[in-house]
Design an enzyme around this catalytic site. Sequence first.
Site, PDB file in Angstrom:
ATOM      1  CG  HIS A 125      -1.985  -1.046   1.137  1.00 26.32           C
ATOM      2  ND1 HIS A 125      -2.437  -1.763   2.219  1.00 26.32           N
ATOM      3  CD2 HIS A 125      -2.697  -1.490   0.052  1.00 26.32           C
ATOM      4  CE1 HIS A 125      -3.388  -2.603   1.814  1.00 26.32           C
ATOM      5  NE2 HIS A 125      -3.554  -2.457   0.509  1.00 26.32           N
ATOM      6  NE  ARG A 127      -3.718   4.817   2.669  1.00 25.72           N
ATOM      7  CZ  ARG A 127      -5.020   5.059   2.513  1.00 25.72           C
ATOM      8  NH1 ARG A 127      -5.416   6.163   1.905  1.00 25.72           N
ATOM      9  NH2 ARG A 127      -5.908   4.191   2.943  1.00 25.72           N
ATOM     10  CD  GLU A 128      -0.585   0.599   4.315  1.00 23.59           C
ATOM     11  OE1 GLU A 128       0.072  -0.451   4.472  1.00 23.59           O
ATOM     12  OE2 GLU A 128      -1.812   0.612   4.110  1.00 23.59           O
ATOM     13  NE  ARG A 180      -6.250   0.163   0.303  1.00 20.32           N
ATOM     14  CZ  ARG A 180      -6.105  -0.506   1.458  1.00 20.32           C
ATOM     15  NH1 ARG A 180      -5.500   0.055   2.476  1.00 20.32           N
ATOM     16  NH2 ARG A 180      -6.555  -1.737   1.577  1.00 20.32           N
ATOM     17  CG  ASN A 197      -3.034  -6.944   1.315  1.00 13.88           C
ATOM     18  OD1 ASN A 197      -2.426  -7.985   1.012  1.00 13.88           O
ATOM     19  ND2 ASN A 197      -3.393  -6.654   2.560  1.00 13.88           N
ATOM     20  NE  ARG A 198      -9.331  -5.927   0.871  1.00 13.21           N
ATOM     21  CZ  ARG A 198      -8.412  -5.467   1.738  1.00 13.21           C
ATOM     22  NH1 ARG A 198      -7.129  -5.793   1.585  1.00 13.21           N
ATOM     23  NH2 ARG A 198      -8.779  -4.705   2.746  1.00 13.21           N
ATOM     24  CG  HIS A 248       0.067  -3.753   5.337  1.00 14.57           C
ATOM     25  ND1 HIS A 248      -0.793  -3.423   4.320  1.00 14.57           N
ATOM     26  CD2 HIS A 248       0.596  -4.961   4.998  1.00 14.57           C
ATOM     27  CE1 HIS A 248      -0.803  -4.375   3.405  1.00 14.57           C
ATOM     28  NE2 HIS A 248       0.035  -5.336   3.786  1.00 14.57           N
ATOM     29  CB  SER A 249       1.626   1.820   8.742  1.00 18.00           C
ATOM     30  OG  SER A 249       1.613   2.671   7.607  1.00 18.00           O
ATOM     31  CE1 TYR A 250      -3.510   5.758   9.856  1.00 20.16           C
ATOM     32  CE2 TYR A 250      -4.215   5.018  12.008  1.00 20.16           C
ATOM     33  CZ  TYR A 250      -4.416   5.799  10.898  1.00 20.16           C
ATOM     34  OH  TYR A 250      -5.529   6.599  10.822  1.00 20.16           O
ATOM     35  CE1 TYR A 300      -9.476  -4.722   6.500  1.00 21.92           C
ATOM     36  CE2 TYR A 300      -9.970  -2.846   7.917  1.00 21.92           C
ATOM     37  CZ  TYR A 300      -9.157  -3.467   6.983  1.00 21.92           C
ATOM     38  OH  TYR A 300      -8.015  -2.854   6.548  1.00 21.92           O
ATOM     39  CD  GLU A 323      -2.339  -2.821   8.981  1.00 24.04           C
ATOM     40  OE1 GLU A 323      -1.878  -1.685   8.817  1.00 24.04           O
ATOM     41  OE2 GLU A 323      -2.935  -3.456   8.091  1.00 24.04           O
TER      42      GLU A 323
END
Length: 362
Positions: A125, A127-128, A180, A197-198, A248-250, A300, A323
């Site tokens: 992702h 922006r992480e 992202r 990541n999907r 990952h974050s966050y 989730y 995360e």
Amino acid sequence: MRILLCVLALLGTALAHKSYEGYQVLQTEDLPDVSSVRKLASLHMMEELDFWQTPRVGGRATIMVPKHLVAPVKFTLATLGLNPTVLIPNVETIGSSYEGRPMRVLKLANGPSAKPAIFFDSAIHAREWMGPPTVMYVINELTDNLGANQAILDKNDFYFLLVSNPDGYTFTWSDDRLWRKTRSPNSGSNCIGTDPNRNFDQNWAGGGTGIPCSETYAGSAPFSEPETKAISDFIAATPSITFAQSVHSYGQYLLHPYGDSTDLPPNVAELTRVGTDALDALQAVSGTRYTLGSVANVLYFAYGSTTDWSYVQQGIDLSYTIELPGGGSAGFNPPPSDIQGVVTETWEAYKVFFQNIPNARR
Ligand code: 0X9
Ligand code: ZN
């Protein structure tokens, strides 16, 4: 015409990526005295050799060597009595992003025979941003500070993919700090990008693909993105990888499978024990608390993730997503002054993981 040729030549230069295929990084033992440092002087003067660590008494020389010089440089170092080992067997990459950026995996290994290996990926992702420095710190500990961590590299091999989504990551620097997804176009839509990541082929789009404008769009097909294809091909082709850490974050979560079901995986006791020990070590540094559990239970539903694919399709029993901290008013963009604290406390967790690497896949 001449101007056109010049423009084309410049464009070619700008688009061409230098290949490091066959390049190796060699490392000497600690250099005991001035005379051993002096022995390296002639190599140090060779333009084609890139000294990553300058020779000094009590330190090691670390040298990146182009393919055609690997054999003679190894021979020279051995002749000088400096016992070279191969730190990185091949500096080149695993594939290219949609926009053609190289995806480079760094391998660290002490010796040629495959040992149970650890795979890190970060910034899938875009922006992480806390991910790459966290992984770079691990690399630093296993290279610049190898003296203190030799036992870790004697037992395991390491693969690091710092920037798993290079187009998106570049875009977060140039245009949109909070981007992202990948940067591939979607037919019939003006919205760009797929959530990598999907996009893995494990219960892909189990909850529906979503719409292309969604931040969690699963893509047009499993592995539609060249980035996820390259990562999955690499993991599948490297069976020595028995531990996977997706950074990952966050949120301060340590997550294990499954993302697509609230059922718990067969080895949940082991995932929980190793995760708890790692988080205890992390928390001992300055009190940072994480939540540990399966994605679908503590966060989730997330279908088609790297971690679920590694676990289910590849039999990598210790597959986690971490995360890292951030959040609050800092969101995805904590101040640089936070980095040191995060990377050093996370390293303590990683050292616990490294004591628990499975010998083989399921
Ligand atoms: O939603 C995600 O992709 C991850 N969270 S993030 O805020 N970094 O976007 C969590 C994915 C976790 N999924 C699995 N580990 N299966
Ligand atoms: Zn993420």
